[in-house]
Design a protein around this motif. Structure first.
Motif, mmCIF file in Angstrom:
data_model
loop_
_atom_site.group_PDB
_atom_site.id
_atom_site.type_symbol
_atom_site.label_atom_id
_atom_site.label_comp_id
_atom_site.label_asym_id
_atom_site.label_seq_id
_atom_site.Cartn_x
_atom_site.Cartn_y
_atom_site.Cartn_z
ATOM 1 N N TRP A 100 0.822 -1.207 0.000
ATOM 2 C CA TRP A 100 0.000 0.000 0.000
ATOM 3 C C TRP A 100 0.856 1.258 0.000
ATOM 4 C CZ3 TRP A 100 -4.499 0.352 -1.831
ATOM 5 C CH2 TRP A 100 -5.433 -0.686 -1.712
ATOM 6 N N MET A 101 2.044 1.198 0.591
ATOM 7 C CA MET A 101 2.955 2.348 0.505
ATOM 8 C C MET A 101 3.310 2.613 -0.953
ATOM 9 S SD MET A 101 5.653 1.765 3.650
ATOM 10 C CE MET A 101 6.533 3.295 3.227
ATOM 11 N N PHE A 102 3.663 1.542 -1.674
ATOM 12 C CA PHE A 102 4.006 1.686 -3.088
ATOM 13 C C PHE A 102 2.798 2.148 -3.897
ATOM 14 C CE2 PHE A 102 7.713 -0.767 -1.900
ATOM 15 C CZ PHE A 102 8.682 -0.377 -2.812
ATOM 16 N N ALA A 103 1.634 1.630 -3.586
ATOM 17 C CA ALA A 103 0.426 2.017 -4.313
ATOM 18 C C ALA A 103 0.135 3.503 -4.147
ATOM 19 C CB ALA A 103 -0.765 1.189 -3.832
ATOM 20 N N ALA A 104 0.313 3.997 -2.937
ATOM 21 C CA ALA A 104 0.069 5.418 -2.685
ATOM 22 C C ALA A 104 0.970 6.286 -3.538
ATOM 23 C CB ALA A 104 0.269 5.727 -1.202
ATOM 24 N N LEU A 105 2.246 5.931 -3.584
ATOM 25 C CA LEU A 105 3.226 6.771 -4.272
ATOM 26 C C LEU A 105 3.278 6.537 -5.778
ATOM 27 C CD1 LEU A 105 6.147 6.502 -1.683
ATOM 28 C CD2 LEU A 105 4.556 8.408 -2.000
ATOM 29 N N SER A 106 3.047 5.308 -6.199
ATOM 30 C CA SER A 106 3.236 4.971 -7.613
ATOM 31 C C SER A 106 1.952 4.969 -8.434
ATOM 32 C CB SER A 106 3.893 3.581 -7.742
ATOM 33 O OG SER A 106 5.147 3.568 -7.098
ATOM 34 N N THR A 107 0.806 4.722 -7.788
ATOM 35 C CA THR A 107 -0.447 4.590 -8.521
ATOM 36 C C THR A 107 -1.412 5.739 -8.252
ATOM 37 O OG1 THR A 107 -0.232 2.187 -8.508
ATOM 38 C CG2 THR A 107 -2.416 3.082 -8.951
ATOM 39 N N VAL A 108 -1.551 6.128 -6.989
ATOM 40 C CA VAL A 108 -2.542 7.143 -6.638
ATOM 41 C C VAL A 108 -1.984 8.562 -6.745
ATOM 42 C CG1 VAL A 108 -4.104 7.962 -4.818
ATOM 43 C CG2 VAL A 108 -3.746 5.509 -5.146
ATOM 44 N N GLU A 109 -0.753 8.765 -6.320
ATOM 45 C CA GLU A 109 -0.218 10.136 -6.300
ATOM 46 C C GLU A 109 0.054 10.742 -7.677
ATOM 47 O OE1 GLU A 109 2.551 12.754 -3.443
ATOM 48 O OE2 GLU A 109 3.518 10.923 -4.166
ATOM 49 N N PRO A 110 0.558 9.992 -8.675
ATOM 50 C CA PRO A 110 0.886 10.629 -9.956
ATOM 51 C C PRO A 110 -0.251 11.421 -10.593
ATOM 52 C CG PRO A 110 1.969 8.518 -9.837
ATOM 53 C CD PRO A 110 1.070 8.603 -8.631
ATOM 54 N N PRO A 111 -1.482 10.881 -10.728
ATOM 55 C CA PRO A 111 -2.532 11.702 -11.321
ATOM 56 C C PRO A 111 -2.917 12.900 -10.446
ATOM 57 C CG PRO A 111 -3.437 9.611 -10.542
ATOM 58 C CD PRO A 111 -1.952 9.501 -10.475
ATOM 59 N N ILE A 112 -2.752 12.771 -9.134
ATOM 60 C CA ILE A 112 -3.046 13.897 -8.240
ATOM 61 C C ILE A 112 -2.035 15.016 -8.455
ATOM 62 C CG2 ILE A 112 -3.115 14.612 -5.813
ATOM 63 C CD1 ILE A 112 -4.295 11.867 -5.156
ATOM 64 N N LEU A 113 -0.781 14.650 -8.618
ATOM 65 C CA LEU A 113 0.246 15.658 -8.894
ATOM 66 C C LEU A 113 0.039 16.275 -10.274
ATOM 67 C CD1 LEU A 113 3.452 13.945 -7.468
ATOM 68 C CD2 LEU A 113 2.062 15.749 -6.427
ATOM 69 N N ARG A 175 -7.701 17.935 -1.213
ATOM 70 C CA ARG A 175 -8.739 18.619 -0.440
ATOM 71 C C ARG A 175 -9.211 19.905 -1.117
ATOM 72 N NH1 ARG A 175 -7.921 18.407 5.534
ATOM 73 N NH2 ARG A 175 -9.230 16.567 5.206
ATOM 74 N N ALA A 176 -8.295 20.721 -1.571
ATOM 75 C CA ALA A 176 -8.669 22.011 -2.157
ATOM 76 C C ALA A 176 -9.454 21.849 -3.454
ATOM 77 C CB ALA A 176 -7.427 22.861 -2.402
ATOM 78 N N SER A 177 -9.293 20.717 -4.132
ATOM 79 C CA SER A 177 -9.969 20.506 -5.418
ATOM 80 C C SER A 177 -11.447 20.191 -5.253
ATOM 81 C CB SER A 177 -9.298 19.364 -6.180
ATOM 82 O OG SER A 177 -9.603 18.112 -5.578
ATOM 83 N N GLY A 178 -11.838 19.669 -4.096
ATOM 84 C CA GLY A 178 -13.220 19.260 -3.875
ATOM 85 C C GLY A 178 -13.522 17.852 -4.358
ATOM 86 N N PHE A 183 -16.198 11.287 -2.690
ATOM 87 C CA PHE A 183 -16.039 9.918 -2.198
ATOM 88 C C PHE A 183 -16.061 9.966 -0.673
ATOM 89 C CE2 PHE A 183 -14.101 10.366 -6.313
ATOM 90 C CZ PHE A 183 -14.507 9.238 -7.006
ATOM 91 N N PRO A 184 -17.266 9.916 -0.078
ATOM 92 C CA PRO A 184 -17.402 10.114 1.372
ATOM 93 C C PRO A 184 -16.541 9.181 2.220
ATOM 94 C CG PRO A 184 -19.547 10.228 0.324
ATOM 95 C CD PRO A 184 -18.582 9.778 -0.727
ATOM 96 N N ASN A 185 -16.396 7.928 1.798
ATOM 97 C CA ASN A 185 -15.596 7.023 2.629
ATOM 98 C C ASN A 185 -14.117 7.389 2.598
ATOM 99 O OD1 ASN A 185 -15.227 6.054 -0.038
ATOM 100 N ND2 ASN A 185 -14.902 3.938 0.677
ATOM 101 N N LEU A 186 -13.639 7.938 1.478
ATOM 102 C CA LEU A 186 -12.249 8.382 1.414
ATOM 103 C C LEU A 186 -12.043 9.674 2.203
ATOM 104 C CD1 LEU A 186 -11.223 7.663 -2.298
ATOM 105 C CD2 LEU A 186 -10.881 6.246 -0.257
ATOM 106 N N ALA A 187 -13.022 10.557 2.142
ATOM 107 C CA ALA A 187 -12.941 11.790 2.931
ATOM 108 C C ALA A 187 -12.900 11.457 4.419
ATOM 109 C CB ALA A 187 -14.116 12.707 2.610
ATOM 110 N N ALA A 188 -13.717 10.488 4.838
ATOM 111 C CA ALA A 188 -13.728 10.074 6.239
ATOM 112 C C ALA A 188 -12.421 9.379 6.613
ATOM 113 C CB ALA A 188 -14.914 9.148 6.496
ATOM 114 N N TYR A 189 -11.867 8.631 5.679
ATOM 115 C CA TYR A 189 -10.578 7.946 5.871
ATOM 116 C C TYR A 189 -9.478 8.968 6.135
ATOM 117 C CZ TYR A 189 -6.417 5.358 4.161
ATOM 118 O OH TYR A 189 -5.189 4.781 4.002
#
Length: 217
Positions: A100-113, A175-178, A183-189
């Motif tokens: 999950w550490m790798f997933a956060a940095l390699s899969t989820v973060e790139p499109p956010i950046l 957060r700033a993007s809205g 995704f309420p469960n992710l916001a709560a997470y």
């Protein structure tokens, strides 16, 4: 041995916790390790002394005795490996937390950046109006997958781990993007991550630097 990390002398986000030293501070707070901070200016980050620690001229860096590390994934993994509190004892659960550490940095973060770049640096380009929705859709696609996997669980795989620390840190950038609120469960997470005492201490410490006041405690 004393642990020393580097952080922005003045963070571009004004202390909102988005600078990557917050991730390292949080990890150290979770495992109860004291640390010192050496503040660096943007100019100092490009000088030989800092480049010897971080070849790409960024923050944070991590020094402990003769060991010098850069990249938050590597630093947080090192902290988690050497101190209890961020990785499970069970070998399989430990491996999943690292995944999950790798997933956060390699899969989820790139499109956010990519979204941050599209909004902050490319907003005045003639093609921005057409490109931005495409970038936002890529972010939503990843969040939809992550949301489905998390479901109604508190954390990604049982107890809180370094995987959650990295994932929450990545999602905070939205957060700033809205978009996160879609995704309420992710916001709560993310809110659960921010509610952790260790996160609050880490956030307060970096905020105090940008506010010009010493942290309480």
């Amino acid at each position: 041995m004393t642990i020393t990390i580097t952080a922005f002398e003045r963070s571009p986000d004004g202390g909102k916790g988005l600078a990557r030293d917050t991730r390292v501070r949080w990890a150290l707070e979770e495992v109860g390790q004291p640390y010192e901070v050496r503040l660096v200016s943007f100019g100092a980050m490009k000088e030989p002394a800092h480049l010897a620690l971080h070849p790409f001229g960024q923050i944070p860096t991590y020094e402990e005795g003769e060991l010098a590390l850069f990249e938050t994934g590597s630093i947080v993994f090192h902290i988690a490996e050497h101190h209890s509190g961020l990785l499970p004892d069970d070998a399989n659960a430990r491996a999943r937390a690292i995944t999950w550490m790798f997933a956060a940095l390699s899969t989820v973060e790139p499109p956010i950046l990519e979204l941050a770049t599209a909004r902050l640096l490319e907003g005045d380009k003639p093609w921005s109006e057409e490109r931005l929705p495409l970038v936002e859709d890529r972010v939503r696609s990843r969040l939809k997958q992550l949301s489905a996997r998390l479901g109604d669980a508190d954390w990604l795989d049982g107890a809180f781990s370094a995987g959650d620390l990295m994932m929450v840190s990545v999602l905070l950038r939205l957060r700033a993007s809205g978009i996160l609120d879609e995704f309420p469960n992710l916001a709560a997470y993310v809110a659960r991550g921010e509610a952790r005492t260790a996160y609050k201490r880490a956030f307060a410490a970096q905020l105090a630097i940008n506010a010009g006041t010493p942290p309480a405690g």
